[in-house]
Enzyme design. Structure first.
Site, PDB file in Angstrom:
ATOM      1  N   GLY A  12       0.793  -1.228   0.000  1.00 57.67           N
ATOM      2  CA  GLY A  12       0.000   0.000   0.000  1.00 57.67           C
ATOM      3  C   GLY A  12       0.824   1.276   0.000  1.00 57.67           C
ATOM      4  N   ASN A  14       1.542   2.991  -2.585  1.00 58.24           N
ATOM      5  CA  ASN A  14       0.832   3.912  -3.490  1.00 58.24           C
ATOM      6  C   ASN A  14      -0.401   4.496  -2.812  1.00 58.24           C
ATOM      7  OD1 ASN A  14       2.021   4.217  -6.258  1.00 58.24           O
ATOM      8  ND2 ASN A  14       2.164   2.000  -5.988  1.00 58.24           N
ATOM      9  N   ASN A 106      -5.366   2.681 -13.191  1.00 59.11           N
ATOM     10  CA  ASN A 106      -4.412   1.723 -12.614  1.00 59.11           C
ATOM     11  C   ASN A 106      -3.007   2.305 -12.695  1.00 59.11           C
ATOM     12  OD1 ASN A 106      -3.344  -0.867 -11.763  1.00 59.11           O
ATOM     13  ND2 ASN A 106      -2.773  -1.232 -13.897  1.00 59.11           N
ATOM     14  N   HIS A 108       0.849   1.110 -13.146  1.00 58.05           N
ATOM     15  CA  HIS A 108       1.631  -0.060 -13.564  1.00 58.05           C
ATOM     16  C   HIS A 108       3.119   0.300 -13.532  1.00 58.05           C
ATOM     17  CE1 HIS A 108       2.494  -3.852 -15.466  1.00 58.05           C
ATOM     18  NE2 HIS A 108       3.340  -3.203 -16.243  1.00 58.05           N
ATOM     19  N   ASP A 149      -3.750  -3.735 -18.837  1.00 59.68           N
ATOM     20  CA  ASP A 149      -2.789  -2.632 -19.018  1.00 59.68           C
ATOM     21  C   ASP A 149      -2.908  -1.998 -20.404  1.00 59.68           C
ATOM     22  OD1 ASP A 149      -1.727  -3.111 -16.452  1.00 59.68           O
ATOM     23  OD2 ASP A 149      -0.396  -4.649 -17.237  1.00 59.68           O
ATOM     24  N   GLU A 179       6.142   6.207  -9.446  1.00 61.25           N
ATOM     25  CA  GLU A 179       4.763   5.882  -9.054  1.00 61.25           C
ATOM     26  C   GLU A 179       4.165   6.884  -8.057  1.00 61.25           C
ATOM     27  OE1 GLU A 179       3.941   1.749  -8.174  1.00 61.25           O
ATOM     28  OE2 GLU A 179       5.763   1.143  -9.183  1.00 61.25           O
TER      29      GLU A 179
HETATM   30  C1  GAR Z   1       3.486  -1.213  -7.304  1.00 63.40           C
HETATM   31  O1  GAR Z   1       4.774  -1.215  -7.834  1.00 63.40           O
HETATM   32  C2  GAR Z   1       2.451  -1.179  -8.406  1.00 63.40           C
HETATM   33  O2  GAR Z   1       2.816  -0.390  -9.488  1.00 63.40           O
HETATM   34  C3  GAR Z   1       2.428  -2.632  -8.801  1.00 63.40           C
HETATM   35  O3  GAR Z   1       2.502  -3.330  -7.581  1.00 63.40           O
HETATM   36  C4  GAR Z   1       3.196  -2.545  -6.621  1.00 63.40           C
HETATM   37  C5  GAR Z   1       2.294  -2.380  -5.407  1.00 63.40           C
HETATM   38  O4  GAR Z   1       2.940  -1.701  -4.367  1.00 63.40           O
HETATM   39  N1  GAR Z   1       1.244  -2.956  -9.542  1.00 63.40           N
HETATM   40  C6  GAR Z   1       1.204  -3.882 -10.508  1.00 63.40           C
HETATM   41  O5  GAR Z   1       2.167  -4.564 -10.797  1.00 63.40           O
HETATM   42  C7  GAR Z   1      -0.130  -4.041 -11.216  1.00 63.40           C
HETATM   43  N2  GAR Z   1       0.051  -4.648 -12.476  1.00 63.40           N
HETATM   44  P1  GAR Z   1       2.130  -1.010  -3.167  1.00 63.40           P
HETATM   45  O6  GAR Z   1       1.156  -2.046  -2.622  1.00 63.40           O
HETATM   46  O7  GAR Z   1       3.195  -0.665  -2.143  1.00 63.40           O
HETATM   47  O8  GAR Z   1       1.445   0.204  -3.685  1.00 63.40           O
END
Ligand code: GAR
Length: 346
Positions: A12, A14, A106, A108, A149, A179
């Site tokens: 989490g 992000n 989303n 990515h 995506d 991100e």
């Molecule tokens: C992040 O790097 C996000 O971009 C990726 O998973 C991670 C989650 O981190 N998402 C994907 O790969 C989706 N295809 P977080 O839980 O710390 O935000």
């Protein structure tokens, strides 16, 4: 204010970037109203709790093939205008996307169209980037459509790959420098675009509605409307049949499934007017014929079997002494009763 639901599966970070951006004013046109995690161990849940944001777990493991319909149920509680997939590790079906009355975006962790699509998530993306010998990677925020995506790109930021990078080191740098920077800005941009529309039309899709009551001048009022969202809704018209209303089909193809849209929206039984959004009209009518009640009739019925919507069945009965309403939802069967005080002036 645009209502935002954030869907997560893991740490989490992000989500945290979104919460911080809400606090420091980068996000000012929207507000996170809800966090849903597909994983009950996700640290993202702790972050939501610390920020006093309502959170819920909808786990794929427990819900199996009902996963998407559970997600829809959970989203329905807050009716978000925008759904943000922030580290949400599931591909959503076209059916789900069409059923959401909200924009979905989303984040990515690569520069789409490179290293994306099925199988490219989390650390796997960075492993693939390093194996490819690329010199640059980054992150992308995009709208979600039925292609994993594949939706329209909203924002991207590049990050250099360093000679001593490991997938973990690269993941961390992409998060920190791409991100957590572009996701909050993209969310604000999308919220700003959504805002005027919400202002113009507070009810985005009223769908079907039944209004029963009495006007100030003492007249019994009853209104029933359907807005045609799906093709099947658009392929029907109301027609009178004696005192009743029936539905007729127009311009339908051969394989058209009319099972849930052909019914009597309104029937008159003695002094009662029955109005509903399905074939429960007939159930109520038949029970009244046997001197049974509106409630007894509806207790034999439930919501429509049109997964993943599970459309509630809405019914009302009105007569000179008052009116009753009912809604049969997945969450339960609900009944309401109101009496009229008719004032007759001579
Ligand atoms: C992040 O790097 C996000 O971009 C990726 O998973 C991670 C989650 O981190 N998402 C994907 O790969 C989706 N295809 P977080 O839980 O710390 O935000």
């Amino acid at each position: 204010m645009v209502k935002i639901s954030v869907l997560v599966s893991g740490g989490g970070t992000n989500l945290q970037a979104l919460i911080d951006s809400q606090n420091n004013g980068i996000i000012k046109s929207g507000q996170i109203v809800q966090v849903i995690s597909s994983n009950d161990k996700a640290f993202a849940l702790e972050r939501a709790k610390r920020a006093n944001i309502p959170c819920e777990v909808v786990s794929l493991k427990e819900s199996g093939e009902n996963f998407e319909s559970r997600l829809l149920d959970s989203l329905e509680k807050f009716s978000p205008d925008l759904i943000v997939l922030a580290g949400f590790m599931h591909i959503l079906s076209k059916n789900f996307i069409d059923s959401c009355n909200a924009k979905i975006i989303n984040i990515h962790p690569s520069l789409i169209p490179a290293f994306c699509g099925k199988g490219f998530y989390g650390l796997h993306v960075h492993e693939a980037v390093l194996n490819s010998g690329s010199k640059v990677t980054g992150a992308t925020v995009h709208y979600v459509n039925e292609i994993p995506d594949g939706g329209q790109i909203i924002a991207q930021k590049a990050v250099k790959i360093l000679p001593d990078d490991t997938p973990e080191k690269l993941q961390r740098r992409v998060m920190e420098f791409a991100e957590w920077v572009i996701l909050p800005r993209a969310v604000e941009e999308v919220c700003r675009k959504l805002q005027p529309k919400i202002f113009e039309s507070p009810i985005k899709y009223p769908g079907r509605g039944i209004i029963t009551g009495m006007t100030e001048s003492g007249k019994i009022a009853l209104a029933y409307f359907i807005m045609g969202r799906s093709q099947s809704s658009k392929s029907r018209i109301f027609a009178k049949s004696g005192d009743d209303l029936i539905i007729k089909l127009v311009d339908v193809k051969k394989d058209f499934d009319s099972s849930l849209i052909l019914y009597s929206p309104l029937r008159v039984h003695g002094e009662n007017i029955i109005v509903t959004n399905g074939d429960q009209t007939d159930t109520i009518y038949n029970f009244l014929n046997e001197s049974k009640t509106f409630e007894q009739a509806l207790r034999t019925r439930e919501y429509e079997p049109d997964a993943p919507h599970y459309t509630p069945r809405i019914s009302a009965i009105i007569n000179l002494s008052g009116y009753k309403q009912s809604i049969l939802k997945r969450a339960g069967k609900f009944f309401f009763e109101y009496e009229f005080t008719l004032i007759i002036m001579t």
